[in-house]
Design a protein around this motif. Sequence first.
Motif: not given
Length: 303
Positions: A123-132, A248-250, A277-286
């Motif tokens: 919630v507070f820190i975007t994980p490195i995987d999502c940054h990648l 729903l996709p995920v 960008r804040l909400i994130g994509s289906n890919t990031e949620r998956a």
Amino acid sequence: MGLYQRLLLIADQTLHQSPALLRAVALAKASGAVLDVRTFVEPAPIVHVWEEKIDDAGYQRYLRRYRRWEVEEAERLSGLGLEVTVKVVFTTHPLLDILNAVEDLKPDLLIKDVTLEPVLKRVFITPIDCHLLRECPIPVHLVNHARYGLPHRVVAAVDPFDPSTQIGDLNDTIIQNANALALQCDAPLHLLYAYDLSPAFNSDAPLVGGGWSVDYVEELRESLHLAFVTLADRYGVPPERRHFVMGLPVPVISEFVEQYLADVVVMGTVHRVGIDRLIGSNTERALYSVPGSILVVKSNIRG
């Protein structure tokens, strides 16, 4: 010539064998690719000259552990018949150094274990995987679980209806990468479209008798199915490997992976700004929901 010429594996910081390592070795063997292994770890503890007792022995032990691993891992992987390089990178900015490694080595694919961060921390820190997923210019294969070295079943998750997937022909990029991986691994390719009708109910479509017209909903579904069939036909995906599923996709992708024991789901992502960008994509949620592994590709156009 194989699908990949050069692979970059981001090895586990614990230096233990991991699912990503198993996958990277298998892909390197199958394709004849060079395998570059990098691990990014915290620098050795700083020893201050003003401390009464300097733990120089501890400092040297820390360095020797990683230097020994470099030599032993290079020897082990070379013994498997691979062309490899192995290096430990001491850094306090791992994301920046990973992206620098991608720029320097120019690999065809980055492979990494999924880092399972606690929900509250995400919630507070975007994980490195999502940054990648957002910033890495090459396809990223994030491995959550690997039943086999080489994938036995590959799934391309597409959405012909989502405007974002029309950017840079992202659906085509997804299928092309998934098909190439499936051919490299001698695995069947499945095409999955999780279609969601709920956005249409927020549009200005006409109401009939205070409710949604059954004909309108069916027409919408048929138009989505036609777009899916057209896409599948273009790539010669046989009917038994086409999956048109409402939901729903995920959740749909997650259930599909469990039902069909899919090893890799190939998904797409686009550059996002603002609230998206804040909400994130289906890919990031998956990334944290799908029990298998994902391979993420992106369009060449930023949206």
